[in-house]
Write a protein that holds these residues in place. Structure first.
Motif: not given
Lengths: 93, 412
Positions: A14-26
């Motif tokens: 998990e430490a390799e990743f960055h979170y980006g919040g909700q998907a499919h928000v156009a």
């Protein structure tokens, strides 16, 4: 540490990743036509479910590519991962 | 069996009276408060005490004060930047200062001061600005240089030879800590004594409305009619609001904290650092209490990722080298409801008789008395108290945000 299955690289820590919040928000198709309420909704309001949640992750310390995941926010189980542009898969929590 | 036949040590006194009863829910209440944490209990207490509204139930899905009220790091301060925040947080701090007497219950409120460290030139500028803003609002605040930091808290490493050197700090002497459980018990006991029903193991599963007005709550222990419903559910606020089709601009995140084993008194104050993401105090009993930043992802699981704890410990060790030999006793997480501007949402909703208190994110404990008082006023008068008037849900549409990321940023 939790493993996240990057759709390009496979399972990584998990430490390799960055979170980006909700998907499919156009981004709004016609921004100048939006009311204040619609802007507020686009800028500030996101789904916040207790259960399956479609969200964005970036494999920052790996392939550096963004992808989407459906994760159960109660258990943190990753129910599905899929590439950007693909539709959200059906999941059962 | 006669008493003489009892083995030595078995002559125990009767169980003392419980601080509150565990009643069956009635079929209807004037006000139903959802959430039996600090905010819910305080709201019920001030409804009864200040507004004489005693036909009140506090519904708690688990046990009283077992959520974030049992999981926070108990820091109390009011050194926020904007006038709006100064109003409600300073109101709260003033209530803390009289709370033991008011509740007639010890809460171990200890005004040992808080240092908010600055580690970069930008930190220094922001901190000095905040000190000046605080003083204009009548809040005690001063800027102290690294030697001053060392004087207030000798175990902080103020050497320039570290990755994030301490360039100074803001200091609020009236800040401090309190015993979180005692605060909850004090409010629960006092609310119960005035006739409030505290109902545990009672999960709200639905909110019933009629013609745009709240009429009842559906619960795991049956339907309860309600004249007014007040939500104090922190991390679960979005789930509850959705029951009436209301979206909130909140994200629920895990927030972790930890304690060490019991140690001799070594840490005389509270130290917070935005840059290295840790805040530390020493509980009365002797544990070092440390809080982390939030986990990045949304989560309702009351647990977070281990690397957050690792980062937090490494930050603590750099600031306090003396902690190197302390052992970790336990770690845990709560669910915090983070709002876009790091300020709370307290007030009315589009549904008549439904009131909202949420978005406190990582900083709700310090607000317990203040928001309890203001939220009770909001419910009783169907109109916000002046101190929570700026914290509407509408501000995300009008743009009148109260951006407290600077003062609240340790954990956001």
């Amino acid at each position: 540490m939790q493993l996240i299955p990057c759709p390009w690289c496979g399972p990584r820590e998990e430490a390799e990743f960055h979170y980006g919040g909700q998907a499919h928000v156009a981004y709004p198709g016609d921004p100048s036509a939006l009311t204040d309420e619609e802007w507020a909704r686009y800028v500030f309001f996101r789904e916040n479910p207790s259960g399956p949640f479609a969200e964005r992750w970036s494999h920052n310390a790996g392939c550096r590519r963004w992808f989407n995941a459906v994760r159960d926010t109660r258990t943190h189980d990753l129910l599905a991962v899929y590439r950007v542009g693909e539709p959200m898969p059906e999941v059962t929590a | 069996m006669t008493s003489s036949a009892q083995p030595p040590g078995a002559h125990l006194p009767e169980h003392p009276d419980f601080l509150w009863d565990d009643p069956e829910p009635k079929s209807s209440y004037d006000v139903v408060v959802v959430g039996g944490g600090g905010h819910g209990l305080a709201t019920a207490y001030y409804l009864a005490k200040v507004h004489d509204i005693t036909n009140v139930a506090v519904l708690e899905k688990g046990w009283l004060a077992g959520g974030n009220m049992a999981r926070n790091t108990t820091i109390i301060r009011s050194n926020y930047l904007w006038d709006e925040s100064s109003g409600i947080y300073e109101h709260s701090l003033k209530l803390w200062e009289g709370l033991e007497e008011d509740l007639g219950y010890p809460i171990l409120f200890d005004q040992r001061g808080v240092l908010n460290l600055a580690h970069s030139l930008q930190d220094v500028r922001d901190s000095v600005r905040r000190v000046n803003a605080n003083r204009l609002n009548g809040i005690d605040a001063e800027w102290v240089d690294p030697d001053g930091v060392k004087e207030i808290c000798p175990i902080v490493n103020t050497s320039p030879d570290v990755r994030y050197p301490v360039l100074g700090a803001t200091y609020q002497p009236r800040a401090g800590i309190a015993k979180h459980d005692y605060v909850a018990w004090g409010y629960a006991r006092a609310a119960h004594a005035m006739g409030v029903d505290l109902i545990q193991s009672c999960e709200v599963t639905g909110l019933e409305t009629s013609q745009g007005r709240i009429t009842a709550v559906e619960t795991s222990r049956g339907r309860i009619a309600a004249g007014k419903v007040a939500l104090c559910a922190a991390g679960h606020s979005s789930v509850l609001a959705k029951m009436v089709g209301l979206s909130l601009p909140l994200a629920s995140h895990p927030l972790q904290a930890l304690v060490s084993e019991l140690l001799e008194p070594v840490h005389p104050t509270v130290v917070m650092s935005n840059a290295v993401h840790v805040y530390v105090s020493q509980a009365h009993k002797g544990e070092l209490v440390m809080g982390a930043g939030i986990d990045s992802y949304n989560g309702y699981g009351q647990r977070g990722s281990f690397h957050i704890i690792e980062q937090q410990m490494s930050a603590a060790l750099e600031l306090f080298p003396v902690f190197a030999r302390a052992h970790l006793l336990r770690t845990w997480a709560g669910i915090v409801d983070v709002s876009p501007d790091a300020s709370p949402i307290v007030g009315l909703t589009p549904v008549g008789g439904l009131y909202l208190n949420c978005g406190w994110g990582t900083g709700g404990f310090k607000a317990t008395p203040g928001v309890g008082d203001c939220f009770a006023h909001t419910i009783a008068h169907d109109k916000p108290h002046p101190f929570n008037e700026p914290f509407t849900l509408e501000r995300f549409t009008t743009g009148a945000l109260v951006d407290e990321h600077g003062a609240a940023a340790v954990a956001h």
